[in-house]
Design an enzyme around this catalytic site. Structure first.
Site, PDB file in Angstrom:
ATOM      1  N   GLN A 153       7.219   5.650  -5.992  1.00  0.00           N
ATOM      2  CA  GLN A 153       6.719   4.890  -7.140  1.00  0.00           C
ATOM      3  C   GLN A 153       6.644   5.807  -8.348  1.00  0.00           C
ATOM      4  O   GLN A 153       6.217   6.945  -8.248  1.00  0.00           O
ATOM      5  CB  GLN A 153       5.326   4.352  -6.806  1.00  0.00           C
ATOM      6  CG  GLN A 153       4.646   3.614  -7.919  1.00  0.00           C
ATOM      7  CD  GLN A 153       3.247   3.173  -7.509  1.00  0.00           C
ATOM      8  OE1 GLN A 153       3.030   2.715  -6.408  1.00  0.00           O
ATOM      9  NE2 GLN A 153       2.303   3.313  -8.413  1.00  0.00           N
TER      10      GLN A 153
ATOM     11  N   ARG B 236      -9.305   9.863 -18.412  1.00  0.00           N
ATOM     12  CA  ARG B 236      -8.974   9.044 -17.234  1.00  0.00           C
ATOM     13  C   ARG B 236      -9.272   9.903 -16.007  1.00  0.00           C
ATOM     14  O   ARG B 236      -8.744  10.983 -15.866  1.00  0.00           O
ATOM     15  CB  ARG B 236      -7.504   8.630 -17.239  1.00  0.00           C
ATOM     16  CG  ARG B 236      -7.136   7.658 -18.337  1.00  0.00           C
ATOM     17  CD  ARG B 236      -5.653   7.298 -18.224  1.00  0.00           C
ATOM     18  NE  ARG B 236      -5.227   6.419 -19.277  1.00  0.00           N
ATOM     19  CZ  ARG B 236      -5.049   5.104 -19.148  1.00  0.00           C
ATOM     20  NH1 ARG B 236      -5.271   4.528 -17.975  1.00  0.00           N
ATOM     21  NH2 ARG B 236      -4.647   4.371 -20.166  1.00  0.00           N
TER      22      ARG B 236
ATOM     23  N   HIS C 111      -9.955  10.709 -10.321  1.00  0.00           N
ATOM     24  CA  HIS C 111      -9.601   9.754  -9.286  1.00  0.00           C
ATOM     25  C   HIS C 111      -8.954  10.452  -8.106  1.00  0.00           C
ATOM     26  O   HIS C 111      -8.286  11.466  -8.265  1.00  0.00           O
ATOM     27  CB  HIS C 111      -8.589   8.727  -9.819  1.00  0.00           C
ATOM     28  CG  HIS C 111      -9.043   8.008 -11.035  1.00  0.00           C
ATOM     29  ND1 HIS C 111      -8.179   7.634 -12.033  1.00  0.00           N
ATOM     30  CD2 HIS C 111     -10.261   7.595 -11.437  1.00  0.00           C
ATOM     31  CE1 HIS C 111      -8.848   7.016 -12.988  1.00  0.00           C
ATOM     32  NE2 HIS C 111     -10.123   6.983 -12.645  1.00  0.00           N
TER      33      HIS C 111
ATOM     34  N   LYS D 129       1.447  13.594  -5.877  1.00  0.00           N
ATOM     35  CA  LYS D 129       2.118  13.139  -7.084  1.00  0.00           C
ATOM     36  C   LYS D 129       2.644  14.297  -7.902  1.00  0.00           C
ATOM     37  O   LYS D 129       2.141  15.418  -7.821  1.00  0.00           O
ATOM     38  CB  LYS D 129       1.212  12.260  -7.924  1.00  0.00           C
ATOM     39  CG  LYS D 129      -0.134  12.819  -8.278  1.00  0.00           C
ATOM     40  CD  LYS D 129      -0.989  11.750  -8.959  1.00  0.00           C
ATOM     41  CE  LYS D 129      -2.432  11.890  -8.566  1.00  0.00           C
ATOM     42  NZ  LYS D 129      -3.254  10.819  -9.061  1.00  0.00           N
TER      43      LYS D 129
ATOM     44  N   HIS E   5      -7.919  13.820  -9.480  1.00  0.00           N
ATOM     45  CA  HIS E   5      -7.062  14.101 -10.623  1.00  0.00           C
ATOM     46  C   HIS E   5      -7.546  13.305 -11.823  1.00  0.00           C
ATOM     47  O   HIS E   5      -7.991  12.171 -11.699  1.00  0.00           O
ATOM     48  CB  HIS E   5      -5.619  13.691 -10.269  1.00  0.00           C
ATOM     49  CG  HIS E   5      -4.671  13.832 -11.390  1.00  0.00           C
ATOM     50  ND1 HIS E   5      -4.227  12.751 -12.118  1.00  0.00           N
ATOM     51  CD2 HIS E   5      -4.098  14.922 -11.930  1.00  0.00           C
ATOM     52  CE1 HIS E   5      -3.407  13.186 -13.047  1.00  0.00           C
ATOM     53  NE2 HIS E   5      -3.299  14.498 -12.960  1.00  0.00           N
TER      54      HIS E   5
ATOM     55  N   TYR F 250       3.819   9.634 -13.770  1.00  0.00           N
ATOM     56  CA  TYR F 250       3.426   9.990 -12.414  1.00  0.00           C
ATOM     57  C   TYR F 250       4.541   9.577 -11.461  1.00  0.00           C
ATOM     58  O   TYR F 250       4.984   8.428 -11.496  1.00  0.00           O
ATOM     59  CB  TYR F 250       2.167   9.224 -11.979  1.00  0.00           C
ATOM     60  CG  TYR F 250       1.009   9.304 -12.917  1.00  0.00           C
ATOM     61  CD1 TYR F 250      -0.010  10.224 -12.697  1.00  0.00           C
ATOM     62  CD2 TYR F 250       0.905   8.446 -14.014  1.00  0.00           C
ATOM     63  CE1 TYR F 250      -1.103  10.284 -13.554  1.00  0.00           C
ATOM     64  CE2 TYR F 250      -0.177   8.516 -14.872  1.00  0.00           C
ATOM     65  CZ  TYR F 250      -1.172   9.428 -14.636  1.00  0.00           C
ATOM     66  OH  TYR F 250      -2.250   9.499 -15.475  1.00  0.00           O
TER      67      TYR F 250
ATOM     68  N   ARG G 119      19.756  18.955 -32.589  1.00  0.00           N
ATOM     69  CA  ARG G 119      19.631  17.541 -32.209  1.00  0.00           C
ATOM     70  C   ARG G 119      18.251  17.224 -31.663  1.00  0.00           C
ATOM     71  O   ARG G 119      17.827  16.082 -31.627  1.00  0.00           O
ATOM     72  CB  ARG G 119      20.663  17.189 -31.139  1.00  0.00           C
ATOM     73  CG  ARG G 119      22.094  17.358 -31.592  1.00  0.00           C
ATOM     74  CD  ARG G 119      23.041  17.262 -30.426  1.00  0.00           C
ATOM     75  NE  ARG G 119      22.778  18.383 -29.508  1.00  0.00           N
ATOM     76  CZ  ARG G 119      23.253  18.452 -28.275  1.00  0.00           C
ATOM     77  NH1 ARG G 119      23.991  17.482 -27.779  1.00  0.00           N
ATOM     78  NH2 ARG G 119      22.981  19.504 -27.510  1.00  0.00           N
TER      79      ARG G 119
END
Length: 183
Positions: free
Chosen positions: A47, A59, A62, A71, A118, A131, A23
């Site tokens: 969050q 990206r 940061h 996170k 990160h 995240y 599956r």
């Protein structure tokens, strides 16, 4: 779910056991008991966010100053090279970085404690990065270091195709490190 240490103090890789059959695949992406055993407060996360990026996009890098945020990072679709830089003055691994491949095959989840920078580069046509964050975003705490900073010398594995204007204008690791250690 196995909890694996990394070379950076406090950064953990949570490795689930995906179950595949005709599956498809099923895997656990978070387990509160496993998190608690590893010293992560499972109730602290307030969050969930998701980004979708295309092949070659970078990206980051940061981070947050002040209270910051921890996170849990995972990839729901595709693959990324995920990079974490220790920006915690006083940490035994301050100024060091480590890279992890996160993908939709192994389903590893990366725990990034507060005080880290990160970022990631997308390695597949698209990648959805999820995240789980333990603090509401406070833009006054935002910091960034240029993804091609020569002191960090992160070897991004693919041609860099797109970077945001904010990330192109990011400062140097040397400047941020001096700022962080001046206190």
């Amino acid at each position: 779910m196995e909890v694996l240490p990394t070379r950076l103090e406090g950064v953990l890789l949570l490795a689930p056991t995906p179950h595949a059959d005709d599956r498809g695949v099923f895997t656990r992406t978070f387990d509160a008991a496993t998190a608690a055993e590893a010293g992560i407060d499972p109730a602290a996360f307030v969050q969930d966010s998701q980004s979708r990026s295309y092949r070659g996009v970078v990206r980051g890098l940061h981070g947050r100053v002040g209270d910051g945020e921890a996170k849990l990072v995972r990839v729901a679709h595709g693959a990324v090279l995920d990079v974490v830089v220790d920006a915690r003055p006083g940490s035994a691994t301050f100024g060091r970085w480590e890279a992890f491949t996160l993908d939709d095959t192994d389903f590893h989840v990366l725990y990034v404690p507060r005080g880290m920078l990160h970022g990631h580069q997308t390695l597949t046509g698209t990648a959805d990065v999820c995240y789980r964050i333990d603090a509401e975003h406070d833009p006054t705490e935002d910091v960034a270091v240029h993804h091609l900073d020569p002191d960090l010398a992160v070897p991004w594995p693919a041609e860099i195709t797109t970077v945001s204007a904010r990330d192109r204008a990011a400062g140097s690791w040397a400047d941020l490190a001096a700022r962080l250690t001046a206190s």
